[in-house]
Design an enzyme around this catalytic site. Structure first.
Site, PDB file in Angstrom:
ATOM      1  N   GLY A 290       3.214   0.168 -10.219  1.00  0.00           N
ATOM      2  CA  GLY A 290       4.415   0.999 -10.211  1.00  0.00           C
ATOM      3  C   GLY A 290       4.283   2.211  -9.313  1.00  0.00           C
TER       4      GLY A 290
ATOM      5  N   ASN B  21       9.654   7.612 -19.307  1.00  0.00           N
ATOM      6  CA  ASN B  21       8.450   7.140 -19.986  1.00  0.00           C
ATOM      7  C   ASN B  21       8.012   8.033 -21.138  1.00  0.00           C
ATOM      8  OD1 ASN B  21       8.053   8.537 -17.321  1.00  0.00           O
ATOM      9  ND2 ASN B  21       6.022   8.858 -18.181  1.00  0.00           N
TER      10      ASN B  21
ATOM     11  N   GLN C 194       9.571   1.286 -16.953  1.00  0.00           N
ATOM     12  CA  GLN C 194       9.722   1.226 -18.417  1.00  0.00           C
ATOM     13  C   GLN C 194      10.902   0.347 -18.831  1.00  0.00           C
ATOM     14  OE1 GLN C 194       7.828   2.580 -20.879  1.00  0.00           O
ATOM     15  NE2 GLN C 194       6.410   3.633 -19.514  1.00  0.00           N
TER      16      GLN C 194
ATOM     17  N   SER D 147       6.334  -2.786 -12.814  1.00  0.00           N
ATOM     18  CA  SER D 147       4.883  -2.893 -12.969  1.00  0.00           C
ATOM     19  C   SER D 147       4.548  -3.882 -14.076  1.00  0.00           C
ATOM     20  CB  SER D 147       4.313  -1.511 -13.304  1.00  0.00           C
ATOM     21  OG  SER D 147       2.928  -1.600 -13.543  1.00  0.00           O
TER      22      SER D 147
ATOM     23  N   HIS E  34       1.652  -4.169 -16.047  1.00  0.00           N
ATOM     24  CA  HIS E  34       0.881  -3.836 -17.253  1.00  0.00           C
ATOM     25  C   HIS E  34       1.703  -3.135 -18.344  1.00  0.00           C
ATOM     26  CE1 HIS E  34      -0.166   0.590 -16.911  1.00  0.00           C
ATOM     27  NE2 HIS E  34       0.245   0.374 -15.679  1.00  0.00           N
TER      28      HIS E  34
ATOM     29  N   THR F  68      -4.645  -9.143   1.287  1.00  0.00           N
ATOM     30  CA  THR F  68      -4.646 -10.457   0.645  1.00  0.00           C
ATOM     31  C   THR F  68      -4.047 -10.363  -0.749  1.00  0.00           C
ATOM     32  OG1 THR F  68      -6.568 -11.102   1.925  1.00  0.00           O
ATOM     33  CG2 THR F  68      -6.134 -12.380  -0.075  1.00  0.00           C
TER      34      THR F  68
ATOM     35  N   CYS G  30      -1.739  19.155 -21.795  1.00  0.00           N
ATOM     36  CA  CYS G  30      -2.983  19.839 -22.161  1.00  0.00           C
ATOM     37  C   CYS G  30      -4.193  18.988 -21.851  1.00  0.00           C
ATOM     38  CB  CYS G  30      -2.995  20.155 -23.653  1.00  0.00           C
ATOM     39  SG  CYS G  30      -1.675  21.258 -24.123  1.00  0.00           S
TER      40      CYS G  30
HETATM   41  C1  LIG Z   1       3.515   3.542 -15.910  1.00  0.00           C
HETATM   42  C2  LIG Z   1       4.600   4.060 -15.062  1.00  0.00           C
HETATM   43  C3  LIG Z   1       4.473   4.138 -13.672  1.00  0.00           C
HETATM   44  C4  LIG Z   1       3.202   3.803 -12.969  1.00  0.00           C
HETATM   45  O1  LIG Z   1       2.936   2.410 -12.921  1.00  0.00           O
HETATM   46  P1  LIG Z   1       1.455   1.925 -12.626  1.00  0.00           P
HETATM   47  O2  LIG Z   1       1.592   0.435 -12.507  1.00  0.00           O
HETATM   48  O3  LIG Z   1       0.620   2.349 -13.787  1.00  0.00           O
HETATM   49  O4  LIG Z   1       1.033   2.553 -11.347  1.00  0.00           O
HETATM   50  C5  LIG Z   1       5.538   4.603 -12.940  1.00  0.00           C
HETATM   51  N1  LIG Z   1       6.687   4.965 -13.528  1.00  0.00           N
HETATM   52  C6  LIG Z   1       6.857   4.894 -14.857  1.00  0.00           C
HETATM   53  C7  LIG Z   1       8.166   5.286 -15.452  1.00  0.00           C
HETATM   54  C8  LIG Z   1       5.823   4.448 -15.676  1.00  0.00           C
HETATM   55  O5  LIG Z   1       5.987   4.398 -16.991  1.00  0.00           O
END
Ligand SMILES: *Cc1c(COP(=O)(O)O)cnc(C)c1O
Length: 391
Positions: free
Chosen positions: A71, A151, A179, A199, A201, A237, A325
Protein backbone atom coordinates in the site's frame (compact mmCIF):
# COMPACT_ATOMS: atom_id res chain seq x y z
CA UNK A 1 -2.97 -17.17 29.07
CA UNK A 2 -5.74 -16.26 26.68
CA UNK A 3 -4.48 -14.40 23.59
CA UNK A 4 -6.84 -12.04 21.82
CA UNK A 5 -5.81 -10.29 18.62
CA UNK A 6 -7.78 -7.09 18.05
CA UNK A 7 -5.43 -5.34 15.69
CA UNK A 8 -6.70 -6.49 12.28
CA UNK A 9 -6.37 -2.93 10.94
CA UNK A 10 -2.60 -3.19 11.46
CA UNK A 11 -2.33 -6.53 9.71
CA UNK A 12 -4.19 -9.83 9.32
CA UNK A 13 -2.97 -13.42 9.50
CA UNK A 14 -2.55 -15.11 6.12
CA UNK A 15 -5.44 -17.53 5.73
CA UNK A 16 -4.65 -21.24 5.33
CA UNK A 17 -6.44 -21.31 1.96
CA UNK A 18 -4.24 -18.41 0.80
CA UNK A 19 -1.02 -20.04 1.98
CA UNK A 20 -1.98 -23.33 0.29
CA UNK A 21 -2.58 -21.50 -2.98
CA UNK A 22 0.86 -19.85 -2.73
CA UNK A 23 2.99 -22.88 -1.87
CA UNK A 24 3.38 -24.41 -5.37
CA UNK A 25 4.75 -21.10 -6.65
CA UNK A 26 7.94 -21.22 -4.61
CA UNK A 27 9.63 -24.44 -5.73
CA UNK A 28 7.44 -26.03 -8.39
CA UNK A 29 6.23 -23.20 -10.62
CA UNK A 30 9.25 -21.02 -10.02
CA UNK A 31 10.03 -19.57 -13.46
CA UNK A 32 10.69 -15.91 -14.09
CA UNK A 33 7.58 -14.51 -15.78
CA UNK A 34 9.82 -12.57 -18.18
CA UNK A 35 11.48 -15.75 -19.49
CA UNK A 36 10.14 -17.05 -22.78
CA UNK A 37 10.47 -20.76 -21.96
CA UNK A 38 7.74 -22.94 -20.51
CA UNK A 39 8.75 -22.29 -16.89
CA UNK A 40 8.46 -18.56 -17.46
CA UNK A 41 5.21 -18.81 -19.40
CA UNK A 42 3.60 -20.79 -16.59
CA UNK A 43 4.54 -18.09 -14.09
CA UNK A 44 3.42 -15.29 -16.39
CA UNK A 45 0.07 -16.98 -16.89
CA UNK A 46 -0.69 -17.15 -13.17
CA UNK A 47 0.43 -13.54 -12.63
CA UNK A 48 -2.01 -12.36 -15.28
CA UNK A 49 -4.82 -14.58 -14.02
CA UNK A 50 -4.27 -13.12 -10.55
CA UNK A 51 -4.28 -9.61 -11.99
CA UNK A 52 -7.60 -10.26 -13.74
CA UNK A 53 -9.11 -11.73 -10.56
CA UNK A 54 -8.24 -8.70 -8.43
CA UNK A 55 -9.17 -6.18 -11.15
CA UNK A 56 -12.58 -7.84 -11.44
CA UNK A 57 -13.42 -7.07 -7.81
CA UNK A 58 -13.19 -3.32 -8.48
CA UNK A 59 -14.74 -3.38 -11.97
CA UNK A 60 -11.40 -2.54 -13.59
CA UNK A 61 -9.79 -4.02 -16.67
CA UNK A 62 -6.85 -6.31 -15.93
CA UNK A 63 -4.60 -3.98 -17.94
CA UNK A 64 -5.35 -1.23 -15.42
CA UNK A 65 -3.90 -3.06 -12.40
CA UNK A 66 -0.19 -2.91 -11.53
CA UNK A 67 1.43 -4.95 -8.77
CA UNK A 68 3.60 -3.12 -6.23
CA UNK A 69 5.34 -3.99 -2.96
CA UNK A 70 2.34 -2.82 -0.88
CA UNK A 71 0.00 0.00 0.00
CA UNK A 72 2.76 2.45 0.85
CA UNK A 73 4.46 2.02 -2.50
CA UNK A 74 1.13 2.37 -4.32
CA UNK A 75 0.43 5.61 -2.43
CA UNK A 76 3.88 6.99 -3.25
CA UNK A 77 3.63 6.03 -6.89
CA UNK A 78 0.13 7.43 -7.36
CA UNK A 79 0.82 10.82 -5.82
CA UNK A 80 4.40 11.41 -6.95
CA UNK A 81 3.79 9.81 -10.33
CA UNK A 82 0.73 11.94 -11.07
CA UNK A 83 2.20 15.17 -9.68
CA UNK A 84 5.37 14.81 -11.73
CA UNK A 85 3.60 13.74 -14.91
CA UNK A 86 1.33 16.80 -14.71
CA UNK A 87 3.76 19.41 -13.45
CA UNK A 88 3.48 21.41 -16.65
CA UNK A 89 -0.25 21.68 -16.09
CA UNK A 90 -0.15 22.69 -12.43
CA UNK A 91 1.54 22.11 -9.09
CA UNK A 92 -1.37 21.91 -6.66
CA UNK A 93 -2.57 18.79 -4.81
CA UNK A 94 -5.54 18.42 -2.47
CA UNK A 95 -5.60 15.82 0.28
CA UNK A 96 -6.94 15.58 3.85
CA UNK A 97 -5.45 15.96 7.31
CA UNK A 98 -6.29 12.36 8.24
CA UNK A 99 -4.50 10.45 5.49
CA UNK A 100 -2.15 7.55 6.18
CA UNK A 101 1.52 8.57 6.42
CA UNK A 102 2.03 6.92 3.03
CA UNK A 103 0.16 9.90 1.60
CA UNK A 104 1.00 12.65 4.10
CA UNK A 105 4.75 12.12 4.03
CA UNK A 106 4.64 11.79 0.25
CA UNK A 107 2.88 15.16 0.02
CA UNK A 108 5.41 16.72 2.39
CA UNK A 109 8.22 15.45 0.21
CA UNK A 110 6.55 16.99 -2.86
CA UNK A 111 6.16 20.31 -1.02
CA UNK A 112 9.95 20.39 -0.65
CA UNK A 113 10.16 20.08 -4.43
CA UNK A 114 7.90 23.07 -4.99
CA UNK A 115 4.45 21.50 -5.13
CA UNK A 116 1.66 23.12 -3.15
CA UNK A 117 -0.61 20.94 -1.01
CA UNK A 118 -3.97 21.75 0.58
CA UNK A 119 -4.77 19.56 3.60
CA UNK A 120 -8.55 19.55 4.05
CA UNK A 121 -10.03 19.62 7.55
CA UNK A 122 -12.46 16.96 8.70
CA UNK A 123 -15.44 17.24 11.05
CA UNK A 124 -15.77 15.58 14.45
CA UNK A 125 -16.73 12.27 12.80
CA UNK A 126 -13.76 12.39 10.44
CA UNK A 127 -15.63 13.39 7.26
CA UNK A 128 -14.27 15.90 4.77
CA UNK A 129 -16.60 18.64 3.50
CA UNK A 130 -17.50 18.34 -0.19
CA UNK A 131 -18.03 22.11 -0.35
CA UNK A 132 -14.57 22.74 1.09
CA UNK A 133 -13.11 20.27 -1.40
CA UNK A 134 -14.73 22.00 -4.35
CA UNK A 135 -13.71 25.43 -3.05
CA UNK A 136 -10.08 24.29 -2.77
CA UNK A 137 -9.82 23.41 -6.46
CA UNK A 138 -7.78 25.94 -8.44
CA UNK A 139 -6.67 26.07 -12.08
CA UNK A 140 -3.31 24.61 -10.93
CA UNK A 141 -4.91 21.62 -9.17
CA UNK A 142 -3.83 18.35 -10.75
CA UNK A 143 -4.67 15.72 -8.11
CA UNK A 144 -7.12 15.01 -5.29
CA UNK A 145 -6.07 12.19 -2.94
CA UNK A 146 -8.62 11.27 -0.28
CA UNK A 147 -8.59 7.95 1.54
CA UNK A 148 -11.58 5.59 1.18
CA UNK A 149 -11.65 4.47 4.83
CA UNK A 150 -9.51 5.84 7.64
CA UNK A 151 -7.22 3.31 9.30
CA UNK A 152 -7.47 4.79 12.78
CA UNK A 153 -11.08 5.82 13.38
CA UNK A 154 -12.64 3.81 10.55
CA UNK A 155 -14.58 6.66 8.90
CA UNK A 156 -15.78 6.06 5.33
CA UNK A 157 -15.60 9.09 2.99
CA UNK A 158 -18.24 9.92 0.32
CA UNK A 159 -16.01 8.51 -2.42
CA UNK A 160 -18.50 8.62 -5.29
CA UNK A 161 -19.29 12.28 -4.60
CA UNK A 162 -15.58 13.14 -4.40
CA UNK A 163 -15.02 11.34 -7.71
CA UNK A 164 -17.83 13.32 -9.33
CA UNK A 165 -16.34 16.64 -8.17
CA UNK A 166 -12.87 15.67 -9.41
CA UNK A 167 -14.28 14.63 -12.78
CA UNK A 168 -16.34 17.80 -13.16
CA UNK A 169 -13.18 19.88 -12.67
CA UNK A 170 -10.90 17.69 -14.81
CA UNK A 171 -8.72 16.77 -11.81
CA UNK A 172 -7.34 13.27 -11.19
CA UNK A 173 -8.76 11.42 -8.19
CA UNK A 174 -6.64 8.97 -6.18
CA UNK A 175 -7.94 7.05 -3.20
CA UNK A 176 -6.01 5.00 -0.64
CA UNK A 177 -8.40 2.05 -0.40
CA UNK A 178 -6.12 -0.19 1.64
CA UNK A 179 -8.67 -0.42 4.50
CA UNK A 180 -11.63 -0.54 2.13
CA UNK A 181 -10.79 -3.25 -0.39
CA UNK A 182 -12.39 -6.49 0.80
CA UNK A 183 -14.60 -4.66 3.31
CA UNK A 184 -16.66 -2.55 0.90
CA UNK A 185 -17.97 -3.08 -2.63
CA UNK A 186 -15.83 -0.94 -4.91
CA UNK A 187 -16.57 0.08 -8.50
CA UNK A 188 -13.85 2.35 -9.87
CA UNK A 189 -15.93 3.32 -12.92
CA UNK A 190 -19.10 4.16 -11.03
CA UNK A 191 -17.08 6.05 -8.39
CA UNK A 192 -14.95 7.94 -10.94
CA UNK A 193 -11.72 6.75 -9.36
CA UNK A 194 -8.61 7.32 -11.50
CA UNK A 195 -6.01 5.83 -9.16
CA UNK A 196 -6.48 3.45 -6.23
CA UNK A 197 -4.06 1.83 -3.77
CA UNK A 198 -4.72 -1.60 -2.23
CA UNK A 199 -2.66 -3.99 -0.11
CA UNK A 200 -2.77 -7.74 0.45
CA UNK A 201 -1.84 -8.07 4.12
CA UNK A 202 -4.92 -6.14 5.30
CA UNK A 203 -7.18 -8.77 3.68
CA UNK A 204 -5.62 -12.02 4.98
CA UNK A 205 -2.99 -12.22 2.25
CA UNK A 206 0.82 -12.08 2.52
CA UNK A 207 2.73 -8.91 3.41
CA UNK A 208 4.84 -6.97 0.92
CA UNK A 209 2.44 -7.13 -2.03
CA UNK A 210 -0.06 -4.54 -3.16
CA UNK A 211 -1.41 -2.99 -6.31
CA UNK A 212 -2.19 0.33 -7.90
CA UNK A 213 -5.18 0.71 -10.17
CA UNK A 214 -4.38 3.21 -12.92
CA UNK A 215 -7.34 4.08 -15.12
CA UNK A 216 -6.66 3.58 -18.81
CA UNK A 217 -5.41 6.87 -20.26
CA UNK A 218 -3.91 8.21 -17.00
CA UNK A 219 -0.18 8.77 -17.32
CA UNK A 220 2.13 8.47 -14.32
CA UNK A 221 5.89 8.92 -14.07
CA UNK A 222 7.41 5.51 -13.28
CA UNK A 223 8.28 4.94 -9.66
CA UNK A 224 10.69 2.05 -10.13
CA UNK A 225 12.84 2.05 -13.27
CA UNK A 226 14.42 -1.06 -14.69
CA UNK A 227 13.09 -4.01 -16.68
CA UNK A 228 9.92 -4.22 -18.72
CA UNK A 229 7.69 -5.80 -16.06
CA UNK A 230 4.19 -4.47 -15.33
CA UNK A 231 3.82 -3.01 -18.82
CA UNK A 232 7.13 -1.15 -18.41
CA UNK A 233 5.73 0.91 -15.53
CA UNK A 234 6.98 -0.89 -12.43
CA UNK A 235 10.21 -2.79 -12.87
CA UNK A 236 11.45 -5.77 -10.88
CA UNK A 237 10.82 -9.51 -11.12
CA UNK A 238 7.25 -10.23 -10.06
CA UNK A 239 6.67 -11.65 -6.57
CA UNK A 240 4.75 -14.58 -8.03
CA UNK A 241 3.79 -16.49 -4.83
CA UNK A 242 2.60 -13.29 -3.16
CA UNK A 243 0.66 -12.20 -6.23
CA UNK A 244 -1.12 -15.59 -6.21
CA UNK A 245 -1.80 -15.20 -2.49
CA UNK A 246 -3.14 -11.68 -2.92
CA UNK A 247 -5.57 -12.86 -5.61
CA UNK A 248 -6.72 -15.78 -3.46
CA UNK A 249 -7.26 -13.44 -0.50
CA UNK A 250 -9.33 -11.09 -2.68
CA UNK A 251 -11.32 -14.01 -4.03
CA UNK A 252 -12.15 -15.20 -0.50
CA UNK A 253 -12.96 -11.66 0.65
CA UNK A 254 -15.58 -11.14 -2.04
CA UNK A 255 -16.81 -14.77 -2.06
CA UNK A 256 -17.62 -14.57 1.67
CA UNK A 257 -18.32 -10.83 1.63
CA UNK A 258 -21.77 -10.64 3.25
CA UNK A 259 -20.95 -13.13 6.01
CA UNK A 260 -17.64 -11.36 6.70
CA UNK A 261 -19.20 -7.90 7.01
CA UNK A 262 -22.15 -9.16 9.07
CA UNK A 263 -19.87 -11.01 11.46
CA UNK A 264 -17.51 -8.08 11.92
CA UNK A 265 -20.30 -5.58 12.51
CA UNK A 266 -21.95 -7.86 15.09
CA UNK A 267 -18.68 -8.36 16.99
CA UNK A 268 -17.75 -4.69 16.75
CA UNK A 269 -21.15 -3.62 18.05
CA UNK A 270 -20.93 -6.13 20.91
CA UNK A 271 -17.58 -4.57 21.80
CA UNK A 272 -18.78 -0.99 21.44
CA UNK A 273 -21.88 -1.55 23.58
CA UNK A 274 -19.98 -3.53 26.20
CA UNK A 275 -17.30 -0.88 26.58
CA UNK A 276 -19.64 2.12 26.49
CA UNK A 277 -22.05 0.56 28.98
CA UNK A 278 -19.46 -0.57 31.53
CA UNK A 279 -16.82 2.18 31.42
CA UNK A 280 -17.63 5.84 32.09
CA UNK A 281 -15.76 8.92 30.82
CA UNK A 282 -15.30 7.17 27.50
CA UNK A 283 -15.85 8.55 23.99
CA UNK A 284 -16.47 6.48 20.87
CA UNK A 285 -14.70 8.01 17.86
CA UNK A 286 -15.28 7.93 14.12
CA UNK A 287 -18.57 8.09 12.24
CA UNK A 288 -21.45 6.30 14.05
CA UNK A 289 -22.36 4.15 11.04
CA UNK A 290 -20.36 5.16 7.94
CA UNK A 291 -17.31 3.21 9.02
CA UNK A 292 -15.15 0.11 8.56
CA UNK A 293 -17.13 -2.95 9.73
CA UNK A 294 -14.37 -4.12 12.10
CA UNK A 295 -13.17 -0.82 13.54
CA UNK A 296 -13.90 0.41 17.06
CA UNK A 297 -12.09 3.44 18.43
CA UNK A 298 -12.34 4.67 22.01
CA UNK A 299 -10.83 7.50 23.99
CA UNK A 300 -10.77 7.16 27.78
CA UNK A 301 -10.37 10.21 29.95
CA UNK A 302 -7.75 10.16 32.73
CA UNK A 303 -5.82 7.37 31.01
CA UNK A 304 -2.49 7.19 29.25
CA UNK A 305 -2.83 5.21 26.00
CA UNK A 306 0.54 3.57 26.27
CA UNK A 307 -0.11 2.34 29.81
CA UNK A 308 -3.43 1.00 28.59
CA UNK A 309 -1.84 -0.91 25.70
CA UNK A 310 0.88 -2.37 27.90
CA UNK A 311 -1.66 -3.47 30.51
CA UNK A 312 -3.82 -5.07 27.82
CA UNK A 313 -0.77 -6.84 26.42
CA UNK A 314 -0.07 -8.29 29.88
CA UNK A 315 -3.44 -10.05 29.76
CA UNK A 316 -2.91 -11.19 26.18
CA UNK A 317 -4.96 -8.56 24.35
CA UNK A 318 -3.45 -6.88 21.28
CA UNK A 319 -4.82 -3.44 20.44
CA UNK A 320 -3.39 -0.26 19.06
CA UNK A 321 -3.05 3.27 20.30
CA UNK A 322 -4.09 6.21 18.21
CA UNK A 323 -1.44 8.27 19.87
CA UNK A 324 2.02 8.31 18.38
CA UNK A 325 3.66 7.93 21.82
CA UNK A 326 4.95 4.52 20.87
CA UNK A 327 6.94 5.97 18.02
CA UNK A 328 8.80 8.29 20.35
CA UNK A 329 6.62 11.39 20.05
CA UNK A 330 4.34 12.61 22.80
CA UNK A 331 1.81 14.15 20.44
CA UNK A 332 -1.49 12.34 19.89
CA UNK A 333 -2.02 11.20 16.32
CA UNK A 334 -2.73 13.67 13.51
CA UNK A 335 -6.09 11.97 12.98
CA UNK A 336 -7.30 12.52 16.55
CA UNK A 337 -6.12 16.14 16.47
CA UNK A 338 -7.96 16.64 13.16
CA UNK A 339 -11.29 15.44 14.58
CA UNK A 340 -10.82 17.96 17.37
CA UNK A 341 -10.20 15.65 20.33
CA UNK A 342 -8.71 17.47 23.28
CA UNK A 343 -5.13 16.42 24.05
CA UNK A 344 -6.07 14.91 27.41
CA UNK A 345 -8.68 12.62 25.90
CA UNK A 346 -6.73 11.82 22.75
CA UNK A 347 -3.89 10.49 24.90
CA UNK A 348 -6.16 7.78 26.26
CA UNK A 349 -7.17 6.43 22.90
CA UNK A 350 -7.48 2.82 21.89
CA UNK A 351 -8.22 1.24 18.53
CA UNK A 352 -9.61 -2.28 18.68
CA UNK A 353 -10.22 -3.86 15.29
CA UNK A 354 -12.01 -7.20 14.95
CA UNK A 355 -11.59 -9.68 12.11
CA UNK A 356 -12.57 -13.04 10.69
CA UNK A 357 -10.99 -15.06 13.51
CA UNK A 358 -12.42 -12.99 16.37
CA UNK A 359 -14.96 -14.74 18.64
CA UNK A 360 -17.67 -13.50 21.00
CA UNK A 361 -15.58 -14.90 23.88
CA UNK A 362 -12.67 -12.70 22.76
CA UNK A 363 -14.94 -9.68 22.92
CA UNK A 364 -16.41 -10.50 26.32
CA UNK A 365 -12.95 -11.20 27.77
CA UNK A 366 -11.71 -7.87 26.38
CA UNK A 367 -14.60 -5.87 27.83
CA UNK A 368 -14.05 -7.42 31.26
CA UNK A 369 -10.25 -6.94 31.26
CA UNK A 370 -10.50 -3.44 29.83
CA UNK A 371 -12.89 -2.36 32.60
CA UNK A 372 -10.52 -3.68 35.29
CA UNK A 373 -7.48 -2.05 33.69
CA UNK A 374 -9.16 1.32 33.16
CA UNK A 375 -10.33 1.37 36.80
CA UNK A 376 -6.86 0.47 38.06
CA UNK A 377 -5.11 3.09 35.91
CA UNK A 378 -7.61 5.74 36.95
CA UNK A 379 -6.99 5.02 40.62
CA UNK A 380 -3.51 6.37 40.00
CA UNK A 381 -4.78 9.50 38.29
CA UNK A 382 -5.02 12.61 40.50
CA UNK A 383 -7.29 14.22 37.89
CA UNK A 384 -9.78 11.37 38.04
CA UNK A 385 -9.76 11.62 41.82
CA UNK A 386 -10.71 15.27 41.58
CA UNK A 387 -13.56 14.70 39.12
CA UNK A 388 -15.12 11.84 41.05
CA UNK A 389 -14.46 13.43 44.44
CA UNK A 390 -12.20 10.54 45.41
CA UNK A 391 -15.00 8.03 45.69
C1 LIG B 1 -1.75 -0.36 6.05
C2 LIG B 1 -2.09 0.85 5.28
C3 LIG B 1 -1.23 1.36 4.30
C4 LIG B 1 0.12 0.78 4.04
O1 LIG B 1 0.07 -0.47 3.36
P1 LIG B 1 1.34 -1.41 3.41
O2 LIG B 1 0.98 -2.53 2.48
O3 LIG B 1 1.50 -1.85 4.83
O4 LIG B 1 2.50 -0.62 2.92
C5 LIG B 1 -1.62 2.48 3.60
N1 LIG B 1 -2.80 3.07 3.83
C6 LIG B 1 -3.66 2.61 4.75
C7 LIG B 1 -4.97 3.29 4.94
C8 LIG B 1 -3.34 1.49 5.51
O5 LIG B 1 -4.18 1.05 6.44
Amino acid sequence: MKRVYLDYSATTPTKKEVLDAMLPYFSEVFGNPSSIHGFGREAKKVVNESRATIAGFMNADEKELYFTAGGTESDNWAVKGAAKALKNKGNHIITSKIEHHGILHTCESLEKEGFEVTYLDVDGDGLISLEALEAAIKPETVLISIMFVNNEIGTLQPIKEIGAIAKAHGVLFHTDAVQAFGNFKIDVKDMNIDLMSISSHKIYGPKGIGALYIRKGVRLVNFVDGGAQERKKRAGTENVPSIVGFAKAAEIAYRDFDAHVEKLVALRERLRKGVMETIDYCKYNGHPDQRHPGNAHFAFEFIEGEALLLSLDLVGIAGSSGSACTSGSLDPSHVLMAIGLKHEIAHGSLRLSVGDFTTEEDIDYTIKELKTIVERLRMMSPLYDKVTGGK
